[in-house]
Design an enzyme around this catalytic site. Structure first.
Site, PDB file in Angstrom:
ATOM      1  CG  HIS A 209      -1.747   1.394   0.924  1.00  0.00           C
ATOM      2  ND1 HIS A 209      -3.184   1.308   1.042  1.00  0.00           N
ATOM      3  CD2 HIS A 209      -1.682   2.098   1.443  1.00  0.00           C
ATOM      4  CE1 HIS A 209      -3.236   2.662   0.778  1.00  0.00           C
ATOM      5  NE2 HIS A 209      -2.299   3.511   1.807  1.00  0.00           N
TER       6      HIS A 209
ATOM      7  CG  ASP B 115     -12.504   4.049   5.319  1.00  0.00           C
ATOM      8  OD1 ASP B 115     -12.432   4.564   6.403  1.00  0.00           O
ATOM      9  OD2 ASP B 115     -12.064   4.421   4.260  1.00  0.00           O
TER      10      ASP B 115
ATOM     11  NE  ARG C  43     -11.113  10.824   8.888  1.00  0.00           N
ATOM     12  CZ  ARG C  43      -9.938  10.482   8.697  1.00  0.00           C
ATOM     13  NH1 ARG C  43     -10.204   8.766   8.033  1.00  0.00           N
ATOM     14  NH2 ARG C  43      -8.609  10.529   8.758  1.00  0.00           N
TER      15      ARG C  43
ATOM     16  CB  SER D  64      -9.095   5.584   7.411  1.00  0.00           C
ATOM     17  OG  SER D  64      -9.613   5.676   5.767  1.00  0.00           O
TER      18      SER D  64
ATOM     19  CE  LYS E  58      -9.132   2.560   1.952  1.00  0.00           C
ATOM     20  NZ  LYS E  58      -9.106   3.650   2.984  1.00  0.00           N
TER      21      LYS E  58
END
Length: 431
Positions: A82, A161, A168, A183, A187
């Site tokens: 990621h 999320d 947010r 968050s 995922k």
């Protein structure tokens, strides 16, 4: 239990229980609790923080509001990577085929780009026919067949999320380490991988502007991963400069292909070798970096990694023949930026270049914008390369006429001086 009780507890700096976190996540996702009450709770979290236990409960709770992919039937350790978002970031397109060709199972779900950061899915969708959206059964089939699949995140993945992040974003509650970490991790963990390598970027072109904040975020995510018994590691990387020589969609696909053939820009390949080595260690294919580098060298020199990339394109319906044709990337307009003096080039602000690429059409200002796959930037010269006056240093491309004011904008990211300056790409490794 009521949402007001939970707000009061967090306002008074009390640690929220798993039951309290489940209550507000589930009831907000289903529409029972209104935005204004969750806004109040989020602000209390931003101001008073969360413990690791709370952040772990929040990660788990958000994960379970949607589909969780089960990859246990696939042999071996499933690995994922990621990135927190960057400019010219085509790392997964090169790293994935490398590690898959060596034997690791690279199971990746990616997102689209927004603003100055590019999305892996947008780049892959520039390939005619390439299918990013497949169901779980097809995802597993691709992984079993070829050790690699890069697919898009579906709407049924962590819906909590999506809803919380949208709130947010408009209530000034984005900037919270535990909220950001939960968050991202919700995922990543919902996609079924056993091991995750995080590329946490810092600098002008990153969400985290300095190494200290990037390190803190990485530590939060690693700690959540450990609590949930996942092998999560992180690299802190420098995003003051773009990655590689291309920024865009089609042109980044082409650069990824050249990199897999052994012609990658050196600074970019340094990151590829580092990240690929770490993933091969997580997959328990090698014991150390030295072993990994030898296998990576072989995968590139033998063309195994390049062939794996072509195999992935074909597996997911893409036309691998057309992307090998010279006319595939064929922008109608281009604007050459030339050096105004002699010296060593230094690119100092990648967000400027990412924003220019977006204005050319390579990215989106809003989720509804349509991408121009021909648009982008080619860095003819990169940092620490010597230029003479009037040498081309970058070229802007688009399908539409290029606004000449963009040539002035790119100069905000360019310095030419008499001195070399070392800007390391990998700042730290964390486990």
């Amino acid at each position: 239990m009521t949402i007001l009780d939970i707000i009061e507890n967090k306002k008074n700096r009390k640690e929220l229980s798993q039951e309290e976190i489940n209550f507000f996540v589930q009831n907000y996702t289903s529409g029972i609790i209104p935005d204004y009450q969750i806004s109040s709770l989020l602000m209390a979290i931003v101001l008073n923080g969360m413990t690791l236990k709370e952040a772990t409960f929040l990660t788990q709770s958000m994960m379970h509001t949607g589909k969780i992919i089960d990859l246990s039937e696939i042999k071996g350790i499933k690995v994922d990577k990621h990135s927190t978002g960057g400019v010219g970031d085509k790392v997964s397109l090169v790293l994935g085929p490398i590690v898959a060709s060596i034997g690791a199972v690279f199971a990746k779900m990616s997102g689209r780009g927004l603003g100055h950061t590019g999305g892996t899915i947008d780049k892959l969708e520039s390939i005619p026919g390439f299918g990013c959206y497949v169901n779980e059964m097809q995802f597993k089939k691709l992984l079993k067949k070829s050790n690699i699949a890069i697919i898009g995140q579906t709407d049924d993945l962590v819906p909590a999320d999506k809803k919380l992040y949208a709130l947010r974003d408009v209530t000034g509650t984005v900037n919270s380490m535990p909220l950001i970490a939960s968050s991202i991790m919700s995922k990543k963990l919902a996609t079924g991988s056993d091991a995750i390598l995080l590329d946490v970027k810092c600098g002008s072109g990153a969400f985290m502007k300095n190494e200290k904040d990037a390190t803190e975020l990485a530590k939060w995510m690693i700690s959540i991963g450990k609590k949930l018994k996942k092998d999560v590691r992180a690299e802190i990387t420098n995003m003051d400069q773009p990655l590689g020589r291309m920024i865009g969609n089609k042109n980044e696909i082409l650069e990824a292909m050249e990199s897999l053939k052994g012609n990658g820009e050196p600074r970019f390949m340094e990151l590829i070798y580092s990240s690929s080595s770490e993933i091969l260690m997580q997959a328990k294919i090698v014991k150390n970096k030295k072993e990994a580098i030898k296998l990576i060298d072989d995968a590139i020199k033998s063309q195994k990694a390049y062939k794996k990339f072509i195999e992935m394109i074909n597996n997911q319906g893409g036309d691998s023949k057309i992307i090998c044709q010279p006319q595939w990337w064929n922008p109608k307009y281009k604007l050459i930026i030339k050096a105004n003096k002699e010296g060593y080039l230094r690119l100092t602000n990648s967000v400027v270049l990412g924003t220019v690429a977006m204005k050319l059409g390579a990215g989106r200002q809003t989720k509804e914008d349509i991408i121009d796959n021909e648009a982008g930037i080619e860095l003819v010269k990169v940092s620490n390369e010597y230029v003479k006056k009037n040498d081309p240093i970058m070229i802007l491309y688009s399908s539409k006429e290029i606004d000449l004011s963009l040539s002035k904008e790119v100069w905000k990211s360019i310095e030419i001086s008499k001195n070399l300056k070392n800007d390391p790409i990998i700042l730290n490794n964390l486990k």
